[in-house]
Design a protein around this motif. Structure first.
Motif, PDB file in Angstrom:
ATOM      1  N   SER A 175       0.981  -0.773   0.099  1.00  0.00           N
ATOM      2  CA  SER A 175       0.507  -0.025  -0.143  1.00  0.00           C
ATOM      3  C   SER A 175       0.341   1.213  -0.024  1.00  0.00           C
ATOM      4  O   SER A 175       0.619   1.916  -0.409  1.00  0.00           O
ATOM      5  CB  SER A 175      -1.205   0.214   1.074  1.00  0.00           C
ATOM      6  OG  SER A 175      -0.466   0.068   2.619  1.00  0.00           O
ATOM      7  N   ILE A 177      -1.809  11.557  -2.234  1.00  0.00           N
ATOM      8  CA  ILE A 177      -1.559  10.024  -2.040  1.00  0.00           C
ATOM      9  C   ILE A 177      -0.777  10.227   0.087  1.00  0.00           C
ATOM     10  O   ILE A 177      -0.953   9.501   0.208  1.00  0.00           O
ATOM     11  CB  ILE A 177      -0.167   8.922  -2.584  1.00  0.00           C
ATOM     12  CG1 ILE A 177      -1.636   9.653  -3.744  1.00  0.00           C
ATOM     13  CG2 ILE A 177       0.512   7.777  -2.191  1.00  0.00           C
ATOM     14  CD1 ILE A 177      -0.589   9.299  -5.199  1.00  0.00           C
ATOM     15  N   ARG A 199      -1.952   8.430   3.241  1.00  0.00           N
ATOM     16  CA  ARG A 199      -1.041   7.359   3.347  1.00  0.00           C
ATOM     17  C   ARG A 199      -1.093   7.632   5.672  1.00  0.00           C
ATOM     18  O   ARG A 199      -0.883   6.263   5.890  1.00  0.00           O
ATOM     19  CB  ARG A 199       0.504   6.715   3.136  1.00  0.00           C
ATOM     20  CG  ARG A 199       1.183   5.705   3.504  1.00  0.00           C
ATOM     21  CD  ARG A 199       0.408   4.542   3.675  1.00  0.00           C
ATOM     22  NE  ARG A 199       1.211   3.313   3.607  1.00  0.00           N
ATOM     23  CZ  ARG A 199       1.509   2.504   4.399  1.00  0.00           C
ATOM     24  NH1 ARG A 199      -0.463   2.197   5.104  1.00  0.00           N
ATOM     25  NH2 ARG A 199       2.302   2.031   5.043  1.00  0.00           N
ATOM     26  N   PRO A 236       0.900   3.297  -5.154  1.00  0.00           N
ATOM     27  CA  PRO A 236      -0.159   5.008  -5.447  1.00  0.00           C
ATOM     28  C   PRO A 236       1.512   4.846  -5.700  1.00  0.00           C
ATOM     29  O   PRO A 236       1.209   5.550  -6.978  1.00  0.00           O
ATOM     30  CB  PRO A 236      -0.295   5.274  -3.890  1.00  0.00           C
ATOM     31  CG  PRO A 236      -0.451   3.898  -3.347  1.00  0.00           C
ATOM     32  CD  PRO A 236       0.363   3.366  -3.447  1.00  0.00           C
ATOM     33  N   HIS A 237       2.849   5.392  -5.230  1.00  0.00           N
ATOM     34  CA  HIS A 237       3.973   6.024  -6.124  1.00  0.00           C
ATOM     35  C   HIS A 237       4.346   5.419  -7.113  1.00  0.00           C
ATOM     36  O   HIS A 237       4.836   5.601  -8.069  1.00  0.00           O
ATOM     37  CB  HIS A 237       5.160   5.388  -4.844  1.00  0.00           C
ATOM     38  CG  HIS A 237       6.066   5.796  -5.106  1.00  0.00           C
ATOM     39  ND1 HIS A 237       7.291   5.898  -5.740  1.00  0.00           N
ATOM     40  CD2 HIS A 237       6.708   7.710  -4.787  1.00  0.00           C
ATOM     41  CE1 HIS A 237       8.782   6.432  -6.495  1.00  0.00           C
ATOM     42  NE2 HIS A 237       7.999   7.595  -5.672  1.00  0.00           N
TER      43      HIS A 237
END
Length: 95
Positions: free
Chosen positions: A36, A86, A90, A40-41
């Motif tokens: 996770s 994002i 996180r 996203p990166h």
């Protein structure tokens, strides 16, 4: 083009190493946290790289001002704008 290709290959190889290391994590929860964080990166990097490739390598015959503007916004504005979002999400997950 050579430098960009080398950077892209380096990023892909780095992520392959990261994924191999994450898959060796014994706990399911640990693997989930690691993925996770990485995915996203990787999505932002992929969007940046793919739109930059389209912007610079598309044939002039399909060039239009509106398409050029859209592609330019996608690779120059969206990734820097999405990255903090994002990481904010996180960080809230970690709290």
């Amino acid at each position: 083009l050579s430098v960009a290709l080398r950077c892209f290959v380096f990023i892909v190889l780095s992520y392959l190493q990261i994924f191999r290391a994450v898959l060796r994590v014994p706990s399911e929860q640990g693997r989930h946290k690691a993925f996770s964080t990485c995915l996203p990166h990787l999505a932002v990097i992929s969007m940046f790289a793919s739109t930059a490739v389209v912007a610079y390598l598309k044939p002039p015959s399909i060039s239009s001002p509106s398409l050029d503007l859209l592609v330019t916004v996608l690779y120059s504005v969206v990734p820097p704008a999405v990255n903090p979002l994002i990481y904010t999400m996180r960080n809230q997950e970690l709290k």
